[in-house]
Design an enzyme around this catalytic site. Structure first.
Site, mmCIF file in Angstrom:
data_model
loop_
_atom_site.group_PDB
_atom_site.id
_atom_site.type_symbol
_atom_site.label_atom_id
_atom_site.label_comp_id
_atom_site.label_asym_id
_atom_site.label_seq_id
_atom_site.Cartn_x
_atom_site.Cartn_y
_atom_site.Cartn_z
ATOM 1 N N ASP A 339 0.830 -1.214 0.000
ATOM 2 C CA ASP A 339 0.000 0.000 0.000
ATOM 3 C C ASP A 339 0.860 1.258 0.000
ATOM 4 O O ASP A 339 0.464 2.277 0.542
ATOM 5 C CB ASP A 339 -0.884 0.041 1.248
ATOM 6 C CG ASP A 339 -1.638 -1.234 1.471
ATOM 7 O OD1 ASP A 339 -2.297 -1.665 0.538
ATOM 8 O OD2 ASP A 339 -1.556 -1.786 2.579
ATOM 9 N N SER A 364 2.228 6.806 0.685
ATOM 10 C CA SER A 364 1.492 5.914 1.562
ATOM 11 C C SER A 364 0.042 5.983 1.132
ATOM 12 O O SER A 364 -0.578 7.030 1.224
ATOM 13 C CB SER A 364 1.641 6.369 3.009
ATOM 14 O OG SER A 364 0.846 5.587 3.832
ATOM 15 N N ARG A 365 -0.473 4.862 0.612
ATOM 16 C CA ARG A 365 -1.798 4.939 -0.022
ATOM 17 C C ARG A 365 -2.955 4.901 0.959
ATOM 18 O O ARG A 365 -4.041 5.326 0.633
ATOM 19 C CB ARG A 365 -1.954 3.840 -1.069
ATOM 20 C CG ARG A 365 -1.004 4.053 -2.198
ATOM 21 C CD ARG A 365 -1.235 3.145 -3.372
ATOM 22 N NE ARG A 365 -0.085 3.260 -4.246
ATOM 23 C CZ ARG A 365 0.891 2.376 -4.319
ATOM 24 N NH1 ARG A 365 0.841 1.286 -3.600
ATOM 25 N NH2 ARG A 365 1.908 2.577 -5.114
ATOM 26 N N VAL A 366 -2.748 4.393 2.154
ATOM 27 C CA VAL A 366 -3.870 4.372 3.099
ATOM 28 C C VAL A 366 -3.551 5.101 4.403
ATOM 29 O O VAL A 366 -4.443 5.412 5.173
ATOM 30 C CB VAL A 366 -4.325 2.933 3.438
ATOM 31 C CG1 VAL A 366 -4.903 2.248 2.248
ATOM 32 C CG2 VAL A 366 -3.207 2.128 4.021
#
Ligand code: ATP
Ligand code: MG
Length: 499
Positions: A339, A364-366
């Protein structure tokens, strides 16, 4: 015993004998047909399953990796020369397992749970090393941050509990250091940390264990180690085993952090095994299922739903690149599975930026949704500011004429880079990061030499700690920077600047 007291002995014994059910334990035996380079071919085990543990007459253990019509291929778990052709092999009927539970805490074990210190482990719960990942329904969105204690990471590339964040970079760029410091920073946070060493030098692993022990982090940590001297099968098993140990805790409602150091060596160990088993090589000689090798491991990181206990398993896999090439086969695979990634650059590392995070290529995707409110309020424009600075810095290198606004931007960028510098094991608390960034945004460090920035920010923090402790307490307990706290902080910083 109570039964025994209420009825006479003969009827008691008769009842026990009657209820005894004869259950034969059946073992299947095969024979070693071929042998070489840690791989054996065994005949006579037609109903063997994939991943089954084999016990050799000579005392060695093997794991079935190849099922064919007339024979099975297995890899030896130990680098031993004791296995001979013609030897009898027992199929144990079960897959490779690892001990899990509280007994593992503070211990250094190998992938099949044998402690390195020679003392007993006294485990009574065992998990198979390969387990299915939690289902979609059993998960919930990531909502709590995992504080690494590095201001550049926590402000711009935040990691959430249950997330998979890749740490990628060339050799000697501080990859291991970031993860070990993050483990040390979890002290008192009720997080179980697992450090999994795959194919590393024994001396490097010993160094990590020493750092963890010296900083009191072994109390809540477990080290699963397979060194470069171990067989490829052991190196292949290590991350799955570390994950299974983590899963036990996350299934019991705990927060777990697992560091896989590193998955490049894991892929190489798997490639070695596959080639020895005569599987067809694909790109870069890796077998065709090398993507699945890492995806099934990293899918096991999860933020479990409340019904499943609400535990989390955060994964920090590490990948080593060659010459900064992040578009090679294994790096691109793992980037697409995780992620987000934290990209460490040799050039930055050698120019003194520590940790050497390239903020442009890191993401940081989440994690953003898990960031603390206080941090969100002070870190809004940092990324853009830093990106603009890096872009401008390239032009400035040519000695181009620069106007005053650009000059100010460059100065601010340099300042910010210096503010982000952190030495080894020098991690910050949330309140310290928030105060530093708040002061930076309000230009409180204007005119301060870059080399003095660390000292000055420490000075400011101790000033607030002694005179306005409520600010720190508020940030640490509410994780927010409400208006009244922000006002107090503002006047405190003003007071400090005018000192
Ligand atoms: P390898 O590729 O060998 O695994 P690595 O990328 O894991 O290396 P580390 O072993 O973590 O890198 O660090 C390399 C060196 O840099 C170590 O000597 C370490 O002490 C130093 N180092 C790492 N981070 C910092 C830091 N923030 N400040 C000062 N020194 C650091
Ligand atoms: Mg390392």
């Amino acid at each position: 015993m109570s039964d025994f007291l209420t009825e006479n002995i003969s009827s008691y014994l008769k009842r026990i004998v009657d209820s005894y059910e004869f259950k034969p334990i059946s073992y299947r035996y095969g024979t070693v047909e071929k042998l070489g380079d840690g791989v054996v071919r065994v005949s006579g085990l037609p109903d063997c399953c994939y991943g089954e543990l084999l016990e050799f007459d000579s005392g060695a253990y093997g794991m079935v990796m190849d099922l064919e019509e007339n024979s099975v291929g297995a890899v030896l778990l130990e680098k031993s020369n004791i296995v001979r052709v013609g030897e009898t092999v027992k199929g144990t009927g079960r897959v490779v397992r690892t001990p899990v539970g509280e007994c593992c805490l503070g211990r250094v074990i190998d992938p099949i749970g044998r402690p390195f210190d020679g003392k007993e482990l006294n485990a009574d719960i065992f998990y198979p090393v390969e387990r299915p990942a939690p289902k979609l329904i059993d998960r919930r969105p990531v909502d709590t941050p995992l504080q690494t204690g590095f201001i550049s990471i926590d402000s711009m590339i935040p990691i959430g509990r249950g997330q998979r964040e890749l740490i990628i970079g060339d050799r000697q760029t501080g990859k291991t250091s970031i993860c070990v410091d993050t483990i040390v920073n979890q002290k008192g946070q009720d997080i179980i940390c697992i450090y999994c060493a795959i194919g590393q030098k024994a001396s490097t692993v010993a160094g990590v264990i020493k750092t963890l022990t010296d900083n009191g982090a072994m109390d809540y940590s477990i080290v699963v180690a397979s060194t470069a001297a171990d067989s490829p099968a052991m190196q292949y098993l290590a991350p799955y085993s570390a994950c299974a140990i983590g899963e036990y805790f996350s299934e019991h409602g705990k927060d777990v952090l697992v560091v896989y150091d590193d998955l490049s060596k894991h892929a190489i160990a798997y490639r070695t095994m596959s080639l020895l088993l005569h599987r067809p090589p694909g790109r870069e000689a890796y077998p065709g299922d090398v993507f699945y090798l890492h995806s099934r491991l990293l899918e096991r990181a999860a933020c479990l739903s409340k019904e499943k206990g609400g535990g989390t398993l955060t994964a920090l896999p590490i990948i080593e690149t060659m010459g900064g090439n992040i578009s090679a086969y294994i790096p691109t695979n793992v980037i697409s599975i995780t992620d987000g990634q934290i990209y460490l650059e040799s050039e930055l590392f050698h120019s003194g930026v520590r940790p050497a995070v390239n903020t442009g290529l890191s993401v940081s995707r989440v994690g953003r949704s898990a960031q603390r409110n206080a941090m969100k309020k002070v870190s809004g424009s940092l990324r853009i500011e830093l990106a603009q600075y890096r872009e401008m810095a390239v032009f400035a290198r040519f000695g181009a004429d620069i106007d005053d606004t650009t000059k100010a931007m460059l100065e601010r960028g340099e300042h910010l880079t210096a503010l982000f510098n952190q030495g080894r094991l020098d991690t910050y608390s949330l309140s310290k990061m928030v105060i530093m960034l708040y002061a930076f945004n309000r230009k409180a460090f204007k005119g301060v030499e870059n080399s003095m920035l660390d000292e000055k920010s420490n000075e400011l923090y101790s000033f607030i700690e002694s005179k306005y402790p409520s600010v720190i307490k508020n940030i640490e307990t509410t994780y927010d920077l409400d208006e009244s706290t922000a006002d107090t902080l503002k006047s405190a910083i003003k007071e400090w600047v005018s000192l």
